[in-house]
Design an enzyme around this catalytic site. Structure first.
Site, PDB file in Angstrom:
ATOM      1  N   ARG A  83     -28.015   8.530  40.881  1.00 50.59           N
ATOM      2  CA  ARG A  83     -29.322   8.910  41.426  1.00 50.59           C
ATOM      3  C   ARG A  83     -29.333   8.648  42.926  1.00 50.59           C
ATOM      4  O   ARG A  83     -28.383   8.068  43.454  1.00 50.59           O
ATOM      5  CB  ARG A  83     -30.461   8.162  40.727  1.00 50.59           C
ATOM      6  CG  ARG A  83     -30.396   6.626  40.805  1.00 50.59           C
ATOM      7  CD  ARG A  83     -31.535   6.024  39.985  1.00 50.59           C
ATOM      8  NE  ARG A  83     -31.456   4.582  39.815  1.00 50.59           N
ATOM      9  CZ  ARG A  83     -32.297   3.707  40.363  1.00 50.59           C
ATOM     10  NH1 ARG A  83     -33.269   4.121  41.152  1.00 50.59           N
ATOM     11  NH2 ARG A  83     -32.171   2.413  40.131  1.00 50.59           N
TER      12      ARG A  83
ATOM     13  N   CYS B 141     -29.974  13.839  50.825  1.00 57.88           N
ATOM     14  CA  CYS B 141     -30.251  13.475  52.219  1.00 57.88           C
ATOM     15  C   CYS B 141     -31.725  13.712  52.509  1.00 57.88           C
ATOM     16  O   CYS B 141     -32.240  14.809  52.279  1.00 57.88           O
ATOM     17  CB  CYS B 141     -29.381  14.310  53.160  1.00 57.88           C
ATOM     18  SG  CYS B 141     -29.887  14.188  54.897  1.00 57.88           S
TER      19      CYS B 141
ATOM     20  N   ASN C  89     -38.672   7.256  43.903  1.00 56.05           N
ATOM     21  CA  ASN C  89     -38.431   5.970  43.250  1.00 56.05           C
ATOM     22  C   ASN C  89     -37.490   5.129  44.100  1.00 56.05           C
ATOM     23  O   ASN C  89     -36.377   5.563  44.421  1.00 56.05           O
ATOM     24  CB  ASN C  89     -37.806   6.176  41.863  1.00 56.05           C
ATOM     25  CG  ASN C  89     -37.653   4.876  41.099  1.00 56.05           C
ATOM     26  OD1 ASN C  89     -38.610   4.334  40.574  1.00 56.05           O
ATOM     27  ND2 ASN C  89     -36.434   4.353  41.048  1.00 56.05           N
ATOM     28  N   GLU C  90     -37.966   3.953  44.511  1.00 49.41           N
ATOM     29  CA  GLU C  90     -37.137   2.976  45.229  1.00 49.41           C
ATOM     30  C   GLU C  90     -36.346   3.615  46.373  1.00 49.41           C
ATOM     31  O   GLU C  90     -35.106   3.653  46.361  1.00 49.41           O
ATOM     32  CB  GLU C  90     -36.212   2.254  44.249  1.00 49.41           C
ATOM     33  CG  GLU C  90     -36.971   1.412  43.246  1.00 49.41           C
ATOM     34  CD  GLU C  90     -36.079   0.676  42.256  1.00 49.41           C
ATOM     35  OE1 GLU C  90     -36.545  -0.315  41.671  1.00 49.41           O
ATOM     36  OE2 GLU C  90     -34.910   1.099  42.050  1.00 49.41           O
TER      37      GLU C  90
ATOM     38  N   CYS D 100     -24.579  12.953  57.439  1.00 50.12           N
ATOM     39  CA  CYS D 100     -24.241  14.370  57.296  1.00 50.12           C
ATOM     40  C   CYS D 100     -24.622  15.155  58.555  1.00 50.12           C
ATOM     41  O   CYS D 100     -25.209  14.613  59.495  1.00 50.12           O
ATOM     42  CB  CYS D 100     -24.947  14.958  56.076  1.00 50.12           C
ATOM     43  SG  CYS D 100     -26.736  15.136  56.271  1.00 50.12           S
TER      44      CYS D 100
ATOM     45  N   GLU E 136     -42.603  -1.911  38.359  1.00 47.74           N
ATOM     46  CA  GLU E 136     -41.537  -2.202  37.397  1.00 47.74           C
ATOM     47  C   GLU E 136     -41.455  -3.715  37.265  1.00 47.74           C
ATOM     48  O   GLU E 136     -40.986  -4.392  38.179  1.00 47.74           O
ATOM     49  CB  GLU E 136     -40.188  -1.630  37.844  1.00 47.74           C
ATOM     50  CG  GLU E 136     -40.133  -0.113  37.877  1.00 47.74           C
ATOM     51  CD  GLU E 136     -38.739   0.399  38.242  1.00 47.74           C
ATOM     52  OE1 GLU E 136     -37.757  -0.374  38.138  1.00 47.74           O
ATOM     53  OE2 GLU E 136     -38.636   1.585  38.633  1.00 47.74           O
TER      54      GLU E 136
ATOM     55  N   TRP F  92     -27.894  -5.131  35.634  1.00 49.14           N
ATOM     56  CA  TRP F  92     -27.247  -4.788  36.897  1.00 49.14           C
ATOM     57  C   TRP F  92     -26.895  -6.004  37.740  1.00 49.14           C
ATOM     58  O   TRP F  92     -26.385  -5.858  38.850  1.00 49.14           O
ATOM     59  CB  TRP F  92     -28.159  -3.866  37.713  1.00 49.14           C
ATOM     60  CG  TRP F  92     -29.609  -4.299  37.764  1.00 49.14           C
ATOM     61  CD1 TRP F  92     -30.615  -3.851  36.972  1.00 49.14           C
ATOM     62  CD2 TRP F  92     -30.173  -5.274  38.630  1.00 49.14           C
ATOM     63  NE1 TRP F  92     -31.802  -4.480  37.293  1.00 49.14           N
ATOM     64  CE2 TRP F  92     -31.557  -5.353  38.305  1.00 49.14           C
ATOM     65  CE3 TRP F  92     -29.676  -6.091  39.651  1.00 49.14           C
ATOM     66  CZ2 TRP F  92     -32.437  -6.225  38.973  1.00 49.14           C
ATOM     67  CZ3 TRP F  92     -30.542  -6.954  40.302  1.00 49.14           C
ATOM     68  CH2 TRP F  92     -31.911  -7.018  39.967  1.00 49.14           C
TER      69      TRP F  92
ATOM     70  N   HIS G 272     -29.942  -2.545  29.397  1.00 43.52           N
ATOM     71  CA  HIS G 272     -31.177  -3.068  29.992  1.00 43.52           C
ATOM     72  C   HIS G 272     -32.230  -3.171  28.894  1.00 43.52           C
ATOM     73  O   HIS G 272     -32.417  -2.249  28.109  1.00 43.52           O
ATOM     74  CB  HIS G 272     -31.651  -2.121  31.098  1.00 43.52           C
ATOM     75  CG  HIS G 272     -32.610  -2.743  32.066  1.00 43.52           C
ATOM     76  ND1 HIS G 272     -33.858  -3.187  31.706  1.00 43.52           N
ATOM     77  CD2 HIS G 272     -32.500  -2.985  33.394  1.00 43.52           C
ATOM     78  CE1 HIS G 272     -34.471  -3.668  32.762  1.00 43.52           C
ATOM     79  NE2 HIS G 272     -33.680  -3.561  33.802  1.00 43.52           N
TER      80      HIS G 272
END
Length: 493
Positions: free
Chosen positions: A103, A107, A141-142, A153, A319, A327, A370
């Protein structure tokens, strides 16, 4: 305080959804976050939308009185998009184009990806923006996860040059600011400036610092694209937020918070405790706590940061850990009572909602180890049992959630200084965040609540202001501290 859960209906058979929804309601949950990684399920091929499953999932949850937090799914572009437009994929500091399969593989500056982002966000907002069961929206997300703040790039090269031209106006002003006379690096045109990677030796730290600022601004701009796309099509009663990472430093979170209704975060106390070496000095004797609660000083600092990124607004834990993570280093299990402890800690720190991650442990892929509120086989896990214990405490929780935080001590956090010290620490063990944590933890041990505020914050409510480092202090900060001291406040530099 509202309680909720992260749910992935696309991972489970539709006939299971009503069972889950009823269990959520019976557990005392009122909020469900969905769709954060569901782009491929929404749009399996370009322009071909499949909304039936999401329509049904929302209806099933709403039938149990649950409110929906709907996420824009841009954190994980689908494989067809990356194959058709490979230029959207980020490039790392070694010049390697990153692949799909995880994920955050995009860019933030790439105009093609921005176009497709606006397209999927518009499609979602048009369909669900007035839905009575949708309480609000989470953007992406995050941001910055797994080093994705910085991209090298071609899109970023051209965007960085434009950013520099706007900031400095003339190439001469940039040369003077960067000191490019050193090592014969004087630029004659904007097109001569490259990104600060793949240099033979250490790049110019001023060049690097501006690239860090640009990278942060690019994410702020990308978030704003989504907000601007959403707002004309959603109800005024629907909030817009995004979830931060607790101790993350690659992105200026004060800037990111500006247009949001409130800040939310990811809180994983045991995982953060196992990585707490980033906050303690190597020679420090680490405090000993129960193996399954995390480090309360580290957890508390994360909560304090969130409370202060958007002053006068409560934050949400979008979360909240509810069992073991998968992790970290040891990924310890937790005992009964731990989820209750974490929920109360967040509440006491100013959180207005806790959304547990996740409802049921996944059966496959990267997060199959998890935990969730349910085990893999859908039997209750320790976190769900803690929710049962908390039912009797909900009235007290609501009373405490309405209380105002009234700290009289402020610690100043300046991202420019943090990044500058990160680029040239002079001592291998010194970091800005460690210095900040030394002060924060000392105040916590003394029972003195403190806020962590930006250098542009109003200091008048405080009696003591601590500036851990003023390495890149500007006139504005000097004047602010001078005014504060002249009014009777105490400044510790």
């Amino acid at each position: 305080m509202q309680l909720g859960v992260c749910y992935y209906p696309e991972h489970w058979p539709p006939e299971r959804w009503p069972v889950d929804a009823a269990l959520m309601r019976n557990a005392g949950l009122s909020l469900v976050r969905i769709a954060d990684f569901a782009w491929a399920a929404m749009e399996p091929r370009e322009g071909e939308f499949t909304w039936d499953w999401l329509d049904k999932a929302i209806d099933v949850l709403a039938a149990e009185g649950l409110k929906i937090i709907l996420c824009t799914p841009t954190a994980s572009p689908p494989p067809w998009l990356c194959r058709a437009y490979p230029e959207i994929l980020p490039v790392d500091d070694q010049g390697r184009r990153r692949h799909t399969g995880s994920r955050k593989h995009y860019c933030h500056s790439n105009e093609t990806y921005r176009k497709h982002t606006a397209r999927i966000v518009f499609a979602m907002a048009s369909r669900y923006g007035k839905h009575p069961a949708v309480a609000g929206w989470q953007i992406d997300n995050e941001f910055g996860w797994a080093g994705s703040t910085h991209c090298y790039c071609e899109s970023c090269t051209w965007a960085f040059r434009s950013w520099l031209e706007i900031k400095y106006g003339t190439i001469e002003a940039l040369n003077n600011a960067w000191g490019t006379v050193f090592w014969s690096q004087i630029y004659g045109e904007w097109s001569e400036i490259e990104l600060p990677n793949l240099t033979v030796g250490e790049p110019n730290p001023s060049h690097m610092l501006d690239f860090y600022r640009f990278s942060s601004d690019s994410i702020v701009s990308y978030q704003q694209l989504q907000i601007t796309t959403l707002q004309p099509h959603i109800s005024k009663h629907q909030f817009v937020t995004t979830n931060y990472m607790s101790q993350f430093t690659d992105l200026n979170y004060y800037d990111l918070a500006g247009p949001l209704d409130f800040v939310s975060m990811s809180s994983y106390p045991t995982g953060h405790a196992e990585s707490r070496s980033s906050l303690y000095m190597p020679s420090s004797v680490l405090p000993a706590f129960a193996y399954d609660v995390g480090d309360p000083y580290v957890t508390a600092m994360g909560y304090t940061l969130m409370r202060c990124y958007k002053p006068q607004r409560p934050f949400w834990v979008m979360e909240q850990q509810c069992g073991n993570v998968n992790w970290s280093t040891y990924n310890t299990g937790i005992r009964p009572g731990t989820v209750r402890l974490w929920t109360w800690h967040a509440l006491a720190s100013g959180a207005d909602a806790a959304i547990y991650f996740r409802w049921r442990a996944g059966l496959y892929a990267q997060e199959q180890l998890h935990s969730g509120l349910l085990h893999h086989d859908a039997s209750p896990a320790v976190g769900l049992n803690d929710l049962e214990e908390m039912k009797a405490e909900r009235t007290l929780m609501s009373e405490i959630a309405s209380a105002q935080h009234d700290g009289k001590i402020a610690l100043l956090l300046d991202y420019d200084t943090l990044w500058a010290i990160q680029l040239q620490p002079h001592h291998g063990d010194f970091t800005y965040k460690r210095l900040l944590f030394i002060y924060y933890r000392a105040l916590q041990r003394l029972g003195l609540p403190a806020d962590i505020v930006s250098t542009g914050a109003d200091l008048s409510p405080y009696k003591l202001v601590i500036t851990p480092s003023a390495y890149l202090a500007k006139d504005q900060l000097a004047n602010s501290l001078k005014t504060f001291a002249e009014a009777g406040g105490t400044v510790l530099l």
